[in-house]
Design a protein around this motif. Structure first.
Motif, PDB file in Angstrom:
ATOM      1  N   VAL A  35      42.374  37.432  44.837  1.00  0.00           N
ATOM      2  CA  VAL A  35      42.926  37.932  46.102  1.00  0.00           C
ATOM      3  C   VAL A  35      42.237  37.279  47.303  1.00  0.00           C
ATOM      4  CG1 VAL A  35      43.274  40.000  47.512  1.00  0.00           C
ATOM      5  CG2 VAL A  35      43.701  40.086  45.061  1.00  0.00           C
ATOM      6  N   ASP A  36      40.932  36.969  47.188  1.00  0.00           N
ATOM      7  CA  ASP A  36      40.248  36.232  48.263  1.00  0.00           C
ATOM      8  C   ASP A  36      40.987  34.949  48.594  1.00  0.00           C
ATOM      9  OD1 ASP A  36      38.120  37.923  48.729  1.00  0.00           O
ATOM     10  OD2 ASP A  36      36.811  36.976  47.242  1.00  0.00           O
ATOM     11  N   VAL A  37      41.376  34.225  47.547  1.00  0.00           N
ATOM     12  CA  VAL A  37      42.070  32.949  47.747  1.00  0.00           C
ATOM     13  C   VAL A  37      43.455  33.195  48.339  1.00  0.00           C
ATOM     14  CG1 VAL A  37      42.953  30.866  46.605  1.00  0.00           C
ATOM     15  CG2 VAL A  37      40.782  31.880  45.856  1.00  0.00           C
ATOM     16  N   ILE A  38      44.170  34.199  47.821  1.00  0.00           N
ATOM     17  CA  ILE A  38      45.509  34.513  48.340  1.00  0.00           C
ATOM     18  C   ILE A  38      45.431  34.920  49.814  1.00  0.00           C
ATOM     19  CG2 ILE A  38      47.417  36.179  48.174  1.00  0.00           C
ATOM     20  CD1 ILE A  38      46.976  36.206  45.143  1.00  0.00           C
ATOM     21  N   ARG A  39      44.417  35.723  50.152  1.00  0.00           N
ATOM     22  CA  ARG A  39      44.264  36.174  51.541  1.00  0.00           C
ATOM     23  C   ARG A  39      44.060  34.971  52.482  1.00  0.00           C
ATOM     24  NH1 ARG A  39      42.346  41.137  53.253  1.00  0.00           N
ATOM     25  NH2 ARG A  39      41.231  41.504  51.312  1.00  0.00           N
ATOM     26  N   ARG A  40      43.197  34.033  52.064  1.00  0.00           N
ATOM     27  CA  ARG A  40      42.915  32.881  52.921  1.00  0.00           C
ATOM     28  C   ARG A  40      44.140  31.976  53.025  1.00  0.00           C
ATOM     29  NH1 ARG A  40      42.969  30.133  56.043  1.00  0.00           N
ATOM     30  NH2 ARG A  40      41.582  28.562  56.929  1.00  0.00           N
ATOM     31  N   LEU A  55      48.307  44.609  49.142  1.00  0.00           N
ATOM     32  CA  LEU A  55      49.352  44.859  48.145  1.00  0.00           C
ATOM     33  C   LEU A  55      48.949  44.261  46.795  1.00  0.00           C
ATOM     34  CD1 LEU A  55      52.759  44.234  49.961  1.00  0.00           C
ATOM     35  CD2 LEU A  55      52.008  46.339  48.855  1.00  0.00           C
ATOM     36  N   ALA A  56      48.436  43.023  46.851  1.00  0.00           N
ATOM     37  CA  ALA A  56      48.022  42.349  45.617  1.00  0.00           C
ATOM     38  C   ALA A  56      46.920  43.152  44.927  1.00  0.00           C
ATOM     39  CB  ALA A  56      47.556  40.933  45.929  1.00  0.00           C
ATOM     40  N   ALA A  57      45.950  43.629  45.710  1.00  0.00           N
ATOM     41  CA  ALA A  57      44.858  44.417  45.129  1.00  0.00           C
ATOM     42  C   ALA A  57      45.395  45.691  44.486  1.00  0.00           C
ATOM     43  CB  ALA A  57      43.819  44.750  46.203  1.00  0.00           C
ATOM     44  N   CYS A  58      46.373  46.345  45.148  1.00  0.00           N
ATOM     45  CA  CYS A  58      46.998  47.564  44.601  1.00  0.00           C
ATOM     46  C   CYS A  58      47.671  47.277  43.260  1.00  0.00           C
ATOM     47  CB  CYS A  58      48.067  48.094  45.550  1.00  0.00           C
ATOM     48  SG  CYS A  58      47.421  49.153  46.796  1.00  0.00           S
ATOM     49  N   VAL A  59      48.486  46.209  43.251  1.00  0.00           N
ATOM     50  CA  VAL A  59      49.192  45.838  42.024  1.00  0.00           C
ATOM     51  C   VAL A  59      48.184  45.617  40.901  1.00  0.00           C
ATOM     52  CG1 VAL A  59      50.522  43.966  40.960  1.00  0.00           C
ATOM     53  CG2 VAL A  59      51.203  44.851  43.182  1.00  0.00           C
ATOM     54  N   ILE A  60      47.086  44.929  41.221  1.00  0.00           N
ATOM     55  CA  ILE A  60      46.067  44.643  40.212  1.00  0.00           C
ATOM     56  C   ILE A  60      45.450  45.937  39.681  1.00  0.00           C
ATOM     57  CG2 ILE A  60      43.731  43.708  39.939  1.00  0.00           C
ATOM     58  CD1 ILE A  60      44.624  41.295  41.585  1.00  0.00           C
ATOM     59  N   VAL A  61      45.044  46.827  40.583  1.00  0.00           N
ATOM     60  CA  VAL A  61      44.361  48.054  40.128  1.00  0.00           C
ATOM     61  C   VAL A  61      45.303  48.910  39.279  1.00  0.00           C
ATOM     62  CG1 VAL A  61      43.305  50.213  40.885  1.00  0.00           C
ATOM     63  CG2 VAL A  61      42.728  48.082  42.045  1.00  0.00           C
ATOM     64  N   ILE A  62      46.556  49.079  39.728  1.00  0.00           N
ATOM     65  CA  ILE A  62      47.488  49.942  38.983  1.00  0.00           C
ATOM     66  C   ILE A  62      47.812  49.363  37.613  1.00  0.00           C
ATOM     67  CG2 ILE A  62      49.859  50.839  38.932  1.00  0.00           C
ATOM     68  CD1 ILE A  62      49.619  51.035  42.033  1.00  0.00           C
ATOM     69  N   PHE A  63      48.203  48.089  37.581  1.00  0.00           N
ATOM     70  CA  PHE A  63      48.597  47.493  36.296  1.00  0.00           C
ATOM     71  C   PHE A  63      47.397  47.310  35.367  1.00  0.00           C
ATOM     72  CE2 PHE A  63      52.655  45.563  38.223  1.00  0.00           C
ATOM     73  CZ  PHE A  63      53.403  46.626  37.768  1.00  0.00           C
ATOM     74  N   PHE A  64      46.254  46.956  35.914  1.00  0.00           N
ATOM     75  CA  PHE A  64      45.074  46.810  35.060  1.00  0.00           C
ATOM     76  C   PHE A  64      44.697  48.155  34.438  1.00  0.00           C
ATOM     77  CE2 PHE A  64      42.769  42.699  36.588  1.00  0.00           C
ATOM     78  CZ  PHE A  64      43.927  41.991  36.368  1.00  0.00           C
ATOM     79  N   ALA A  81      39.300  44.887  38.256  1.00  0.00           N
ATOM     80  CA  ALA A  81      39.857  45.998  39.033  1.00  0.00           C
ATOM     81  C   ALA A  81      38.814  46.500  40.023  1.00  0.00           C
ATOM     82  CB  ALA A  81      40.308  47.127  38.111  1.00  0.00           C
ATOM     83  N   SER A  82      37.580  46.592  39.567  1.00  0.00           N
ATOM     84  CA  SER A  82      36.502  47.043  40.434  1.00  0.00           C
ATOM     85  C   SER A  82      36.298  46.069  41.597  1.00  0.00           C
ATOM     86  CB  SER A  82      35.226  47.175  39.592  1.00  0.00           C
ATOM     87  OG  SER A  82      34.125  47.367  40.412  1.00  0.00           O
ATOM     88  N   SER A  83      36.383  44.769  41.321  1.00  0.00           N
ATOM     89  CA  SER A  83      36.222  43.786  42.391  1.00  0.00           C
ATOM     90  C   SER A  83      37.370  43.880  43.391  1.00  0.00           C
ATOM     91  CB  SER A  83      36.131  42.371  41.823  1.00  0.00           C
ATOM     92  OG  SER A  83      37.390  41.933  41.361  1.00  0.00           O
ATOM     93  N   ALA A  84      38.558  44.241  42.904  1.00  0.00           N
ATOM     94  CA  ALA A  84      39.708  44.382  43.811  1.00  0.00           C
ATOM     95  C   ALA A  84      39.451  45.492  44.824  1.00  0.00           C
ATOM     96  CB  ALA A  84      40.989  44.656  43.017  1.00  0.00           C
ATOM     97  N   LEU A 117      35.127  45.845  51.316  1.00  0.00           N
ATOM     98  CA  LEU A 117      34.314  44.886  52.067  1.00  0.00           C
ATOM     99  C   LEU A 117      35.103  44.189  53.150  1.00  0.00           C
ATOM    100  CD1 LEU A 117      31.886  43.219  49.516  1.00  0.00           C
ATOM    101  CD2 LEU A 117      31.356  44.723  51.428  1.00  0.00           C
ATOM    102  N   ASN A 118      36.404  44.030  52.933  1.00  0.00           N
ATOM    103  CA  ASN A 118      37.237  43.406  53.947  1.00  0.00           C
ATOM    104  C   ASN A 118      37.333  44.280  55.193  1.00  0.00           C
ATOM    105  OD1 ASN A 118      39.099  41.269  54.789  1.00  0.00           O
ATOM    106  ND2 ASN A 118      40.588  42.927  54.744  1.00  0.00           N
TER     107      ASN A 118
END
Lengths: 86, 495
Positions: free
Chosen positions: B114-119, B129-138, B350-353, B360-361
């Protein structure tokens, strides 16, 4: 390699990888479906299964070796002028 | 079996995982460079062998050991043939994204995808949104993995579902929390080796039980000759083969848990080695386990009802009925290893997301600085809470576990495939396109899955990936291209 050369090389490698996928798909089709009618048994399985399954594994491995050794090139992952952080 | 012999090998293996992660943690304390980079990406020091093994172990889940081989017993060589499409996944993800992610990740100090996608797309909305998708699906995938692993444990050892779940569930949460990404990568390596060992042991047991390969081949021919046909008497239509190439082949390159590994390795030599080793290992495990599934037909010729009515019982039944209890106890480490190596990678990602991509953002926007000590406490605290939450859901398992697993799998692919591919290789790709693609792709996949709608009678991934593409192109035409700094960062070759 300078920055520009690195990224051009990366684009080349990505394209080669996509082409490698195409080769595996074509081999898989020909060896499996292509040989499906042949009534020959190899290593206690139908020829199409041996060629399409075991054969695909071997082809994928050969392709990974060719990509890694022939197409992919070593380069620094650090940006130009920066010291490695390790 | 229900005795301590069945339990002991798994318990010892799990203890070893725990010791390794404690050791890794102590070693990591010696490296400079900040807690977050060390904890969530292992300080970018992975070598080729570990990179290969962790990528394969994360990808190979409990269904590679139970559901897949069970289907092979049911359908025959067609299922093995279809499963073999997975041999491309390792060289694809590392070959296409490996270097570009690594170079750009170092430039912008990224520790998550997500860091790369954000930049790249300069959008907090997209990143969140990407972080949400990751946490839910993971999380859904982790539950499915826990349930699958614990059910198998129960079937093989005779111990209650909850005992198995508590044993490996709590230990995997603990060792992931302690060891961080580097601990996950190194334990994954041992897990991949345990998977191969388990597969080899089981193949010997199954071949003996069936009276040798020649005998098994005759049994299959006389009881179910459709198993010898690629279309398996209509059970394996061409459309299924085609969509599986998408679902478990090509589109897997976008799975964030695979792509994040591109940020973790040391140098290009390691990447090149990992492509070879990883392809070899995934070929061995995929071919081996599905072939074993077919070979169980040599002595399990009854209908599925005689084995508890579900194909998920085929492999546990084969383990119990062909092997000495001690060997069975060792063999079961394989599927348990497949389970925990997937869970550990998803849990740390998921934790990093949550910590890096969201918390942190926000802190950065408010110009708040935290000490490494605070960050360590927050990261580990969140990892353990998330892990325990997933564990708790798995105690009362939902009935459609394998569906959820596949739901998440395709959902992640629909969300990230075009965003990552276009983001890294198409300079004109912009934020609007990416936002449309993520929402359109995930919505299409989830709605068609839930409704059971199949476009042209093809698996839902086909329509979802096309919709994600269409949405991207439409959105991209409306949106504006990004500034020159972004272009120069991601595409310096164009200047």
């Amino acid at each position: 390699m300078n920055e520009k050369e690195k990224f051009l090389q990366i684009n080349k490698e990505a394209k080669a990888t996509a082409f490698a996928l195409l080769i595996v798909v074509v081999y898989w089709l020909l060896a499996g479906f292509g040989l499906a009618g042949v009534e020959v048994t190899v290593f206690y399985m139908p020829l199409w299964a041996f060629a399409g399954c075991f054969g695909t594994a071997v082809i994928a491995l050969i392709i990974a070796v060719v990509l890694s050794k022939k197409v992919f090139k070593n380069m620094s992952l650090q940006a130009e002028g920066e010291e490695a952080d390790e | 079996m229900n005795n301590i012999i069945g339990l002991l090998p798994v318990a010892l293996f799990l203890l070893l995982m725990l010791f390794i992660s404690i050791y890794v943690r102590r070693q990591a304390a010696r490296h400079e460079g900040g807690f977050i980079k060390e904890y969530f990406i292992g300080g970018r020091r992975l070598g080729g062998f570990v990179l290969a093994m962790t990528t394969v172990a994360t990808y190979s889940s409990v269904s590679s050991f139970v559901g897949g081989p069970g289907q092979a017993w049911n359908i025959g060589y067609g299922w093995l043939y279809m499963a073999m499409v997975q041999v491309v996944v390792i060289f694809l993800v590392l070959g296409i994204f490996g270097k570009k992610m690594a170079i750009i990740g170092r430039k912008i100090n990224a520790v998550t995808v997500v860091d790369v996608i954000r930049r790249r797309y300069q959008s907090d909305l997209l990143a969140n949104l990407a972080a949400c998708v990751i946490v839910i699906f993971f999380s859904a995938t982790m539950v499915a993995q826990f349930v699958g692993g614990a059910k198998l444990f129960e079937a093989v050892t005779g111990y209650d579902y909850l005992i198995g779940l508590a044993l490996f569930g709590l230990i995997v949460v603990l060792y992931t929390t302690v060891g961080g990404f580097r601990g996950v990568a190194i334990t994954d390596t041992l897990c991949a080796l345990a998977m191969i060992a388990g597969m080899l042991l089981l193949s010997v047991g199954v071949i003996q039980a069936g009276g040798g390969l020649a005998n098994i081949a005759n049994t299959i021919k006389s009881t179910d000759s459709a198993m010898l046909e690629p279309l398996s008497d209509g059970k394996m239509p061409y459309t299924l083969y085609f969509t599986q190439w998408l679902l478990v082949g090509v589109c897997t390159i976008a799975l964030p848990q695979s792509v994040v590994r591109s940020l973790s390795y040391k140098d290009t030599k390691s990447l090149h080695r990992a492509m070879i080793i990883g392809t070899a290992v995934i070929a061995i495990v995929t071919f081996g386990m599905h072939w074993v599934g077919i070979l169980t037909k040599g002595f399990m010729t009854g209908p599925v009802e005689s084995y508890g009515g579900t194909i998920d019982n085929i492999i546990p039944y084969a383990i119990v009925h062909t092997m000495h209890p001690v060997l069975a106890g060792i063999t079961i480490i394989g599927p348990i290893a497949a389970t925990i190596s997937t869970v550990s990678s998803l849990l740390i990602a998921a934790s990093s997301a949550v910590i890096k991509d969201v918390c942190l953002n926000i802190a950065e926007k408010k110009h708040r600085q935290y000490s490494d000590k605070t960050l360590a406490a927050a990261s580990m605290g969140l990892t353990v809470i998330l892990g325990l939450l997933v564990f708790w859901i798995a105690v009362e398992p939902p009935s459609v576990i394998w569906k959820i697993n596949m739901f998440a799998f395709g959902g992640l692919e629909a969300a990230f495939f075009w965003i990552l591919l276009f983001g890294l290789f198409w300079p004109k790709a912009n934020k609007t396109g990416a936002l449309c693609s993520l929402t359109g792709g995930v919505a299409t996949y989830c709605v068609t899955m839930a409704a059971g709608y199949k476009f042209l009678s093809m698996h839902q991934i086909f329509l979802a990936i096309i919709m994600a593409l269409v949405c991207f192109l439409v959105g991209n035409a409306i949106g504006k291209p990004h500034d020159e700094a972004t272009q120069r960062l991601f595409f310096p070759e164009k200047f």
